[in-house]
Design an enzyme around this catalytic site. Structure first.
Site, PDB file in Angstrom:
ATOM      1  NE  ARG A  24      -3.346   2.522   2.684  1.00 54.78           N
ATOM      2  CZ  ARG A  24      -3.134   3.492   3.564  1.00 54.78           C
ATOM      3  NH1 ARG A  24      -2.175   3.402   4.460  1.00 54.78           N
ATOM      4  NH2 ARG A  24      -3.898   4.572   3.561  1.00 54.78           N
ATOM      5  CG  HIS A  41      -1.160   9.169   3.049  1.00 53.39           C
ATOM      6  ND1 HIS A  41      -1.308   7.823   3.303  1.00 53.39           N
ATOM      7  CD2 HIS A  41      -0.856   9.738   4.234  1.00 53.39           C
ATOM      8  CE1 HIS A  41      -1.086   7.588   4.585  1.00 53.39           C
ATOM      9  NE2 HIS A  41      -0.809   8.741   5.164  1.00 53.39           N
ATOM     10  CD  GLU A  90      -5.496   7.809   9.483  1.00 54.67           C
ATOM     11  OE1 GLU A  90      -5.254   8.893  10.060  1.00 54.67           O
ATOM     12  OE2 GLU A  90      -4.928   6.759   9.770  1.00 54.67           O
ATOM     13  CG  ASN A 134      -5.748   3.611   8.138  1.00 57.62           C
ATOM     14  OD1 ASN A 134      -5.783   2.662   7.355  1.00 57.62           O
ATOM     15  ND2 ASN A 134      -5.356   4.816   7.769  1.00 57.62           N
ATOM     16  CE1 TYR A 146      -0.498   3.182  13.261  1.00 59.74           C
ATOM     17  CE2 TYR A 146      -2.503   4.137  12.350  1.00 59.74           C
ATOM     18  CZ  TYR A 146      -1.179   3.754  12.204  1.00 59.74           C
ATOM     19  OH  TYR A 146      -0.549   3.923  10.991  1.00 59.74           O
ATOM     20  CD  GLU A 168      -2.029   4.498   7.854  1.00 58.42           C
ATOM     21  OE1 GLU A 168      -1.775   4.899   9.007  1.00 58.42           O
ATOM     22  OE2 GLU A 168      -2.218   5.253   6.884  1.00 58.42           O
TER      23      GLU A 168
END
Length: 492
Positions: A98, A143, A188, A329, A331, A397
């Site tokens: 990616r 991005h 995002e 994504n 985290y 991500e």
């Protein structure tokens, strides 16, 4: 509430990590790695590339914008070292890479007036090399590096930018589409909108805390939908790919699971974060709680209108259903506590009006916002699958920051535990997670943190003009996982 009570509640909520799954990943599951143009490419003004907002932001507003006053002018020098990057991907054995395209490398001023063939050739060479090595390119069109010329038009605050984005997307589909099966339009969007247009910490550095992020999100969703419809109408039949927009989400857990107020606060935080983009894409409009709260807050603050832009019925129908797959994504997650109504100048945070915490038992990274809670990923996947039924999810991500250690056991443990959560979601919960691209392939420029925090499974020596790459312990572990499809020494 007294401090010792907070700690007690946090630990009561915490659940111990179950053993890592000893099952094999399905043969259809694809492992990969990720990166982004401004963070790795360098070559900021080479071969016809135009200036983007990060170039401008850091060349003319350096002091204090980045912790170490660095920039992405050279970064990992992937503009020149892309073949080495492909070699590392091949050695890892991954099937997905990616990466993002720099809009201003393709269209120097962001407009379709001039197409930079050298920029097209750079990405074509990379894409073809990936394909020759059995690696699928998973391309992100945006991005966070808007061409500076378009920023001076108003950037993501100007609805016309959605037309420029659509024109840029069409050029990418035309040139790269025959080789690409997965497209992410915008990575995002809320990170751009909140950090870049409300907090002013990222480019373009605007502090429009009362409503800039809402207008930015509105325009971003229009841009995404226009690009999706172009692909659907002009390219899908021939190219057979999928187009999605990236969501950045975490599980939002009530601080006190037995408190109705905390449950409501956690749900509100989820809807005004993950649902901010997810709801329009899948249902056509903002979450109702978001519409109601911002309207009420706006009225309270003497606005004769809501600070949240209103979609027309035509726009609702245009945006709804424009996700062929979900790039997710993840985290970390948060514990959310009800807060009494705060006062102050209108802002996104006052609109949400909750308090969030990390459990004190969750391992801490080098980033103050990042703690490890792999159970949250499984909770989130089940929630998203239930709410949106996205069909296919790729974890686009997921990664861990440290100070650059080669023996990066913290990152290794983080990756292992989160892959285990994904595997449990697939095998036990029936969630269709088809792939995983670890963030990130290599250390890179981490926006406002510069080079002070490292996310890569491969170390980059930024003091060496050659930008030497060295595998870390996590890369060797990940290589073995990819080869064996097993997270442990043995699986069954």
């Amino acid at each position: 509430m007294k401090r010792y009570c907070l700690i007690l509640v946090l630990y009561l909520i915490s659940s111990s990590r179950a053993d890592i799954s000893n099952k094999y990943f399905p043969e259809s599951f694809q492992f990969g790695a990720a990166g982004a143009a401004y963070q790795i490419e360098g070559g900021w003004n080479e071969d016809g590339k135009g200036e983007n907002i990060w170039d401008h932001f850091l060349h003319y507003n350096v002091s204090g914008k980045v912790v170490d006053d660095s920039n992405g002018d050279v970064a990992c020098d992937s503009y020149h070292k892309w073949q080495e990057d492909v070699d590392n991907l091949k050695q890892l054995g991954v099937k997905l890479y990616r990466f993002s395209i720099s809009w201003s490398r393709i269209l120097p001023d962001g407009t379709p007036y001039q197409v930079n063939q050298k920029g097209i050739d750079y990405y074509l060479n990379l894409i073809k090399a990936l394909k020759q090595n059995g690696i699928e390119p998973v391309i992100t069109l945006y991005h966070w590096d808007l061409p500076q010329h378009l920023s001076e038009f108003g950037g993501w605050l100007n609805p016309q930018i959605s037309d420029y984005f659509a024109a840029y997307a069409r050029i990418c589909f035309e040139n790269f589409g025959p080789y690409v099966k997965y497209w992410t339009t915008i990575n995002e969007p809320l990170s751009t909108c909140v950090i870049g247009y409300a907090q002013g910490l990222h480019a373009p550095g605007y502090y429009l805390i009362d409503g800039g992020m809402y207008q930015c999100a509105y325009v971003s969703l229009l841009a995404h939908a226009k690009a999706w419809h172009i692909y659907d109408e002009e390219f899908r039949a021939q190219q057979g790919g999928k187009v999605g927009i990236s969501l950045a989400c975490g599980a939002q857990l009530p601080f006190d699971p037995n408190s109705a107020q905390d449950q409501e606060a956690a749900e509100r935080n989820y809807q005004m974060g993950c649902g901010w983009v997810g709801n329009p894409i899948y249902f056509g409009n903002w979450p109702q709680v978001m519409i109601d709260r911002i309207a009420a807050k706006s009225k309270q603050d003497n606005y004769p209108f809501s600070r949240l832009p209103e979609f027309t019925q035509e726009e609702i129908e245009f945006i709804k259903g424009t996700n062929d797959f979900l790039p997710l994504n993840y985290y970390t997650s948060a514990l959310v506590q009800y807060a009494d109504e705060w006062t102050g100048a209108p802002s996104y945070w006052l609109d949400i009006n909750v308090q969030t915490f990390a459990n004190e038992s969750w391992p801490k990274s080098a980033s103050d916002w990042l703690t490890s809670y792999p159970e949250g990923l499984r909770i989130l996947l089940n929630r998203i699958n239930k709410d949106y039924n996205p069909g296919e999810i790729i974890i686009a991500e997921n990664g861990w920051s440290d100070n650059g250690e080669l023996d990066d056991q913290g990152r290794l443990t983080y990756i292992q535990a989160h892959l285990s959560a994904i595997l449990e979601s697939i095998l036990e919960d029936g969630v269709n997670v088809s792939g995983y691209t670890v963030w990130s392939l290599m250390d890179n420029f981490e926006w406002a943190e510069g080079y002070t925090q490292r996310f890569g499974i491969i170390k980059v020596d930024f003091d060496d003009p050659q930008r030497t790459r060295t595998w870390k312990s996590s890369a060797k572990y990940y290589q073995n996982v990819v080869a064996t499809r097993c997270l442990l020494d043995q699986c069954q």
